[in-house]
Design an enzyme around this catalytic site. Structure first.
Site, PDB file in Angstrom:
ATOM      1  N   TRP A 106     -49.835  18.884 -67.037  1.00  0.00           N
ATOM      2  CA  TRP A 106     -50.353  18.489 -68.556  1.00  0.00           C
ATOM      3  C   TRP A 106     -50.062  17.317 -69.019  1.00  0.00           C
ATOM      4  CZ3 TRP A 106     -54.382  20.901 -69.914  1.00  0.00           C
ATOM      5  CH2 TRP A 106     -54.726  22.389 -69.392  1.00  0.00           C
ATOM      6  N   ASP A 180     -45.315  17.870 -76.370  1.00  0.00           N
ATOM      7  CA  ASP A 180     -46.343  18.897 -76.376  1.00  0.00           C
ATOM      8  C   ASP A 180     -45.278  20.375 -75.979  1.00  0.00           C
ATOM      9  OD1 ASP A 180     -48.053  20.884 -75.512  1.00  0.00           O
ATOM     10  OD2 ASP A 180     -49.057  19.499 -74.111  1.00  0.00           O
ATOM     11  N   LYS A 204     -50.138  30.277 -75.685  1.00  0.00           N
ATOM     12  CA  LYS A 204     -49.299  30.775 -74.551  1.00  0.00           C
ATOM     13  C   LYS A 204     -48.407  31.607 -75.481  1.00  0.00           C
ATOM     14  CE  LYS A 204     -51.593  27.726 -72.201  1.00  0.00           C
ATOM     15  NZ  LYS A 204     -51.606  26.291 -72.185  1.00  0.00           N
TER      16      LYS A 204
HETATM   17  C1  LIG Z   1     -52.443  25.222 -71.854  1.00  0.00           C
HETATM   18  C2  LIG Z   1     -51.753  23.827 -72.103  1.00  0.00           C
HETATM   19  C3  LIG Z   1     -52.393  22.713 -72.670  1.00  0.00           C
HETATM   20  C4  LIG Z   1     -54.020  22.673 -72.764  1.00  0.00           C
HETATM   21  O1  LIG Z   1     -54.307  23.452 -73.743  1.00  0.00           O
HETATM   22  P1  LIG Z   1     -55.620  23.554 -74.500  1.00  0.00           P
HETATM   23  O2  LIG Z   1     -55.624  24.483 -75.792  1.00  0.00           O
HETATM   24  O3  LIG Z   1     -56.356  24.110 -73.356  1.00  0.00           O
HETATM   25  O4  LIG Z   1     -56.303  22.357 -75.053  1.00  0.00           O
HETATM   26  C5  LIG Z   1     -51.899  21.570 -72.755  1.00  0.00           C
HETATM   27  N1  LIG Z   1     -50.363  21.301 -72.715  1.00  0.00           N
HETATM   28  C6  LIG Z   1     -49.864  22.456 -72.130  1.00  0.00           C
HETATM   29  C7  LIG Z   1     -48.241  22.216 -72.106  1.00  0.00           C
HETATM   30  C8  LIG Z   1     -50.404  23.708 -71.993  1.00  0.00           C
HETATM   31  O5  LIG Z   1     -49.669  24.564 -71.354  1.00  0.00           O
END
Ligand SMILES: *Cc1c(COP(=O)(O)O)cnc(C)c1O
Length: 369
Positions: A106, A180, A204
């Protein structure tokens, strides 16, 4: 006669498991939320009822994460991926450099996207792929960051590579830290004041897909230029109390139910205790398998949320994925580019789910080991 249905445990990395009690409440309230005669899905986002849902979701999140008053909270659309660009579009005004730490899938994607629509130099501050083939994390002291950069960006839990900064990087000597937290927010206590901006897609560890939480330190809003279109502009969203345009009302409602569920479980500190136990017994099962199950991540960097493992043979991994499914252990296949298995054990995964997985792993090994 009652038929005992086998339990199903959902190990999906995302959209992921939600607490069963939350889904039951949503089911009960589906056609008539709180005596209104409306479903939350069909009411105006500007109605008093929805405004109250949004208000309480924010307040409960603030309570759970102990968010200081000088931070604003937004529930935006566009997923975590939109934040790779929104952060740069909004926070680089008057700066020419962003520091970017690459530690897995990511943050690698973030790094490749952040420079688009921006003149800022996206400086690679550390690269866990080059250094460790993504089996360890570069410690924050080794990050090449400048206090004069607009911000430093990193991903605290790498969902695909199964890596997590277990010691949360401290911001000393760093520019504002943009993090993030998509796949670990609310899994353990954090000090929000250590961050300039935190973002997390809901699907998540929070709720359904469709909303992304932004926690931003107030003073950073001064950087948001009017030249950034309102829909991508943190300041315009904050100035309109998150109602610049229609927010993802239903995902926000479910997220709010999850916040209340977390409170009923004893909050984040209690979650951390359970999460640590779930991860420990699963990694122990891998490490004590005599090499049948393999996880190459250095113990200090192992994720407590996404546990990756594989056997010595891809055909055996495939068999594991197939057989586990028939036992009610679902979605254990690893990320497409990674192969092997991945067990995502977010807050909503009960300890019994992890125990059932371990039991299956041991039995599978007896048959094929
Ligand atoms: C799943 C994920 C993303 C992407 O998320 P979207 O909502 O599909 O844009 C970005 N960063 C991390 C750490 C993720 O687990």
């Amino acid at each position: 006669m009652t038929i005992q249905m086998p339990s199903i445990y959902n190990f999906s990395a995302g959209p992921a498991i939600l607490p069963e009690s939350v889904l039951r409440i949503a089911q009960t309230e589906m056609f008539d939320y709180n005596g209104t005669g409306f479903s939350v899905m069909t009411m105006s986002h500007r109605s008093d009822v929805f405004m109250s849902i949004l208000y309480h979701a924010e307040q409960d999140l603030r309570q759970l994460l102990n968010i200081p008053d000088n931070y604003k909270v937004l529930f935006l659309q566009g997923g975590a991926s939109a934040q790779f660009n929104m952060t740069v579009m909004n926070l680089c005004n008057g700066f020419d450099r962003v520091d970017s730490v690459v530690t897995g899938n990511w943050s690698r994607i973030a790094h490749s996207q952040m420079g688009k629509l921006s003149d800022a130099n996206i400086h690679l501050a550390a690269h866990g792929g080059d250094l460790y083939d993504y089996t360890d994390l570069p410690s924050p002291e080794t990050w090449d960051v400048s206090p004069n950069s607009a911000f430093v960006h990193y991903v605290i839990n790498e969902t695909v590579h199964g890596l997590q900064y277990r010691d949360i990087p401290k911001p000393d000597g760093m520019p504002p830290v943009v993090c993030d937290m998509s796949s670990e927010i609310l899994s353990r206590p954090i000090n929000v004041a250590d961050f300039g901006l935190i973002y997390a897609g809901a699907q998540k560890n929070i709720g359904p897909s469709g909303t992304t939480i932004i926690i931003i330190r107030e003073d950073l809003l001064d950087r948001c230029s009017d030249r950034v279109p309102d829909v991508w502009n943190y300041k315009s969203h904050v100035e309109r109390q998150g109602m610049y345009n229609t927010p993802a009302t239903y995902p926000i409602y479910i997220s709010g139910l999850v916040f209340r569920w977390l409170q009923s479980q004893g909050g984040i500190a209690q979650m951390q205790t359970i999460n640590a136990l779930k991860a420990k017994i699963l990694y122990d099962a891998i490490d004590n398998s005599g090499g049948f199950y393999i996880n190459k991540v250095k113990p200090r960097a192992r994720s407590q949320m996404n546990v990756i493992f594989h056997t010595a043979r891809p055909e055996l991994d495939e068999l594991f994925a197939e057989e586990s499914t028939t036992r009610g252990l679902r979605l254990l296949r690893g990320y497409k580019s990674m192969g092997g298995m991945r067990a995502s054990i977010y807050n909503a995964m009960p300890l019994q789910g992890v125990e059932a997985l371990i039991e299956f792993m041991q039995e599978f090994q007896k048959r094929y080991g």
